[in-house]
Every structure is written in structure tokens, then in C-alpha cells.
Design a protein around this motif. Structure first.
Motif, PDB file in Angstrom:
ATOM      1  N   SER A 114      27.558   6.929  -2.939  1.00 32.56           N
ATOM      2  CA  SER A 114      28.326   5.752  -3.341  1.00 32.56           C
ATOM      3  C   SER A 114      28.086   5.343  -4.796  1.00 32.56           C
ATOM      4  N   TYR A 120      33.768  10.320  -1.681  1.00 32.22           N
ATOM      5  CA  TYR A 120      34.739   9.236  -1.536  1.00 32.22           C
ATOM      6  C   TYR A 120      36.012   9.549  -2.321  1.00 32.22           C
ATOM      7  N   LYS A 126      21.173  15.138  -0.880  1.00 32.08           N
ATOM      8  CA  LYS A 126      21.703  13.810  -1.165  1.00 32.08           C
ATOM      9  C   LYS A 126      20.691  12.981  -1.945  1.00 32.08           C
TER      10      LYS A 126
HETATM   11  C1  PBG Z   1      21.884   5.860   6.106  1.00 33.98           C
HETATM   12  C2  PBG Z   1      22.714   6.446   5.031  1.00 33.98           C
HETATM   13  C3  PBG Z   1      22.736   6.070   3.681  1.00 33.98           C
HETATM   14  C4  PBG Z   1      23.757   6.817   3.097  1.00 33.98           C
HETATM   15  C5  PBG Z   1      24.323   7.650   4.087  1.00 33.98           C
HETATM   16  N1  PBG Z   1      23.643   7.414   5.273  1.00 33.98           N
HETATM   17  C6  PBG Z   1      21.985   5.022   2.942  1.00 33.98           C
HETATM   18  C7  PBG Z   1      20.529   4.978   2.945  1.00 33.98           C
HETATM   19  O1  PBG Z   1      19.823   5.929   3.308  1.00 33.98           O
HETATM   20  O2  PBG Z   1      20.024   3.908   2.596  1.00 33.98           O
HETATM   21  C8  PBG Z   1      24.162   6.712   1.662  1.00 33.98           C
HETATM   22  C9  PBG Z   1      25.516   7.191   1.325  1.00 33.98           C
HETATM   23  C10 PBG Z   1      26.024   6.740   0.005  1.00 33.98           C
HETATM   24  O3  PBG Z   1      25.317   6.077  -0.784  1.00 33.98           O
HETATM   25  O4  PBG Z   1      27.187   7.046  -0.267  1.00 33.98           O
HETATM   26  N2  PBG Z   1      20.890   6.615   6.627  1.00 33.98           N
END
Ligand code: PBG
Length: 330
Positions: free
Chosen positions: A281, A319, A255
Motif C-alpha cells: 500500500s 493495487y 513483501k
Molecule cells: C496483515 C497484512 C498486512 C498487509 C497484508 N496483510 C499488514 C501488516 O502486516 O501489518 C499489508 C499490505 C499492504 O500494505 O498493501 N497480515
């Protein structure tokens, strides 16, 4: 690799001339089975709320989850990823709400597993929806304290398992948390509950819209660089995955996804273990925006998803999951 043949004996276009022959020789295909849909829940009743930074994505109050879960079922999406929008008054320094057996996630889990036992549910293990700082861990002496955070995360994971969560997904990037969570689950007779480790999570700029969606966005951008991976690196990802597998992770997540396809490919070659990808996202909102502004067409969504399969991912958190599955399942 030696290229076999030469023109005119070899004409690569012969295998591209009709749709049916392209289908026969295609190496990768996407199925509804490859998709995981993130679902945002919120407090209250009878609420379906749009999220400004993520057009097309909504937050649901628990009593309205049917609206989205019926679609998940209809389009045969095997799993959802549940995320809570936590109201400001429930946040504190230590993210205490994460351990409240009556918090939004716990209530959602109970409702969903009762009504839709056939849908897999994964939950994030991390404190960011619950801390005032928006960080995934707790702050001691101005630092995100690894070992003290793990103690809370372990309890958070156990609580989620008790509420029916199928897949525990630590997304916090603390060192050693997978081993502690595995031990805690085993000790409490949850030995069959899966762990999907966000093993390779980069300190990315593409999480912005998500932070808005769960209400953890801050005026000044949160810096998670002391625990999430450096965007310039790939060596660390081997170490992260090796450690997490040893500690008991069943599956590995990379990710963001689209920006890190090289990492997915390398890890798949190295570890021969299920690698999942998260189309985050920011990646979603960019494509969505492109389509809205007619710079991209709808098929660009499918192209972005097939790229993950080509790289070696077995499933994709996206999404777009419903939009894609709609085209696949009739
Ligand atoms: C929190 C988390 C995040 C996402 C999933 N779990 C954000 C972050 O680490 O700040 C991001 C998912 C996305 O951007 O779609 N631990």
C-alpha cells in the motif's frame, strides 16, 4: 562476465533504435496473467467507499463486488486477494471473529466463488483484522504467542478452504504455521488447496495505508518486529523460504516488493520456485501521489511492475492491477 566486443564494432544503441527491435530483444514483459488485485470488502449494502490513504482503491459491500469483479474478468486478471474491513465491535483480544463461519470473508468467498468460479481467490491467514491490538497473533503475557496463535490460524485456514478459498496465504509470520496448516488441510480433504506463504515479510513502514484500509490502524504505530523480518537482513529470508517449502508451501511471497527486489532476485536464484511479490500500500500510494502531483507520469506504474519481473517474480500483487491490465488487454 567478460564483455564481448568493443566500440566501434559493438554499438549497443543498434538494438535500441526502433520500437520493434527493442520489442524483439526485450527480456521481460508484463502480461495480465502476472497480476493479482487486492480487493477490500466491507459490511452493509449498496456501499462503495473510497479509502483516504489509498486514492483510487475502494471498499465494496458484498452486493457491490460485481462492480470490481466484472473488471477483473474483463481484463483477465487471474486472481484477487480478499481483505476484510472489520468493524470495531467485531474485534476482541483473541480475534474470535476470524473463526466465525458467517464472517465477512466467508460470506464474500461463497458469493464470489458461486458467481465467478473462474477467478482465483486468495485470503490472508492472520488475525490483524480481528484483534483489538491490530497484531497478527494473540497476546499472552504481553507477548505475541507463537504456538497458541498457530492453533487459531490453522482453524482460520481450514474455514477459508471450506468456504471455497483457492489459495491460503498465511501472512502472520508465526514460526511453523505452514506445516500445521498443510496438515490440517490434508486431513480434511483439502489436499489440492494451494498455500502461498508470505514467507518473507519485513517489519516495514510501508503498510500504513493498508492498515487504514482494513481498519487496523492505531494511533501509535504498531510494532510487529518480534515476528516480521528485520529490514536490515536478507539471510533470514533463505531460512524462512526453505522451512516453508519443506512444510508444504507451493508459492512464496516477498513483501514489500519494490524495496526488496534484491531479496526476490536472490531467492529466485536459490530456490527455483514460484516467487510472488507484493507491491504494498505505501509503495502504491507514493506512486499515486507522484502522478497526482505531476512529479511522475502514468508510465511509472508499468516501470514499477516490470522491475518485479526483472528481479524474478512470476506474479505481482498490486493495487494497480486493473490500471495495468487495461493497457495490456484490448
Ligand atoms: C496483515 C497484512 C498486512 C498487509 C497484508 N496483510 C499488514 C501488516 O502486516 O501489518 C499489508 C499490505 C499492504 O500494505 O498493501 N497480515
Amino acid at each position: 562476465m567478460k564483455i564481448i566486443g568493443s566500440f566501434p564494432n559493438t554499438r549497443l544503441r543498434r538494438l535500441r533504435k526502433h520500437k520493434w527491435i527493442r520489442n524483439i530483444v526485450s527480456e521481460n514483459n508484463i502480461s495480465h496473467n502476472d497480476l493479482i488485485l487486492p480487493v477490500f470488502v466491507r459490511e452493509g449494502k449498496n456501499k462503495i467507499e473510497t479509502i483516504k490513504s489509498m486514492p483510487g482503491v475502494k471498499r465494496y459491500s458484498i452486493d457491490k463486488l460485481d462492480v470490481i469483479l466484472k473488471q477483473v474478468k474483463k481484463y483477465k486478471i487471474p486472481m484477487i486477494a480478499l481483505f476484510p474491513y472489520t468493524s470495531f465491535n467485531k474485534k476482541d483480544e483473541n480475534g474470535t471473529e476470524a473463526l466465525n463461519p458467517n464472517n465477512l470473508i466467508c460470506r464474500s468467498l461463497k458469493t464470489i466463488k458461486k458467481k465467478y468460479p473462474e477467478i482465483g481467490v486468495m485470503c490472508d491467514v492472520a488475525l490483524d483484522p480481528y484483534t483489538l491490538s491490530g497484531h497478527d497473533g494473540i497476546i499472552i503475557n504481553k507477548k505475541i504467542d507463537n504456538d497458541e496463535t498457530i492453533k487459531i490460524l490453522t482453524k482460520q485456514a481450514l474455514l477459508q478452504a471450506q468456504m471455497g478459498c483457492d489459495v491460503i496465504a498465511p501472512s502472520d509470520m508465526m514460526d511453523g504455521r505452514v506445516g500445521h496448516i498443510r496438515k490440517m488441510l490434508d486431513k480434511n480433504n483439502f489436499k489440492d488447496v494451494n498455500i502461498l506463504s508470505y514467507a518473507v515479510k519485513f517489519a516495514s513502514n510501508y503498510y500504513g495505508p493498508f492498515r487504514d484500509a482494513v481498519g487496523s490502524k492505531k494511533k501509535i504505530k504498531i510494532d510487529k518486529k518480534t515476528y516480521q523480518m528485520d529490514i536490515r537482513n536478507s539471510d533470514d529470508s533463505y531460512k524462512e523460504v526453505a522451512l516453508d517449502l519443506k512444510e508444504g508451501a507451493d508459492m512464496i511471497l516477498v513483501k514489500p516488493g519494490m524495496m526488496y527486489l534484491d531479496i526476490i532476485s536472490k531467492l529466485k536464484n536459490q530456490f527455483k520456485t514460484p516467487i510472488l511479490a507484493y507491491q504494498v500500500s505505501g509503495e502504491y500510494s507514493l506512486i499515486k501521489d507522484g502522478i497526482k502531483n505531476k512529479l511522475l507520469n502514468e508510465d511509472s506504474i508499468l516501470e514499477s511492475i516490470i522491475a518485479f519481473k526483472r528481479a524474478g517474480a512470476c506474479a505481482i500483487i498490486s493495487y494497480f492491477a486493473i490500471d495495468i491490465a487495461k493497457k495490456l488487454v484490448r
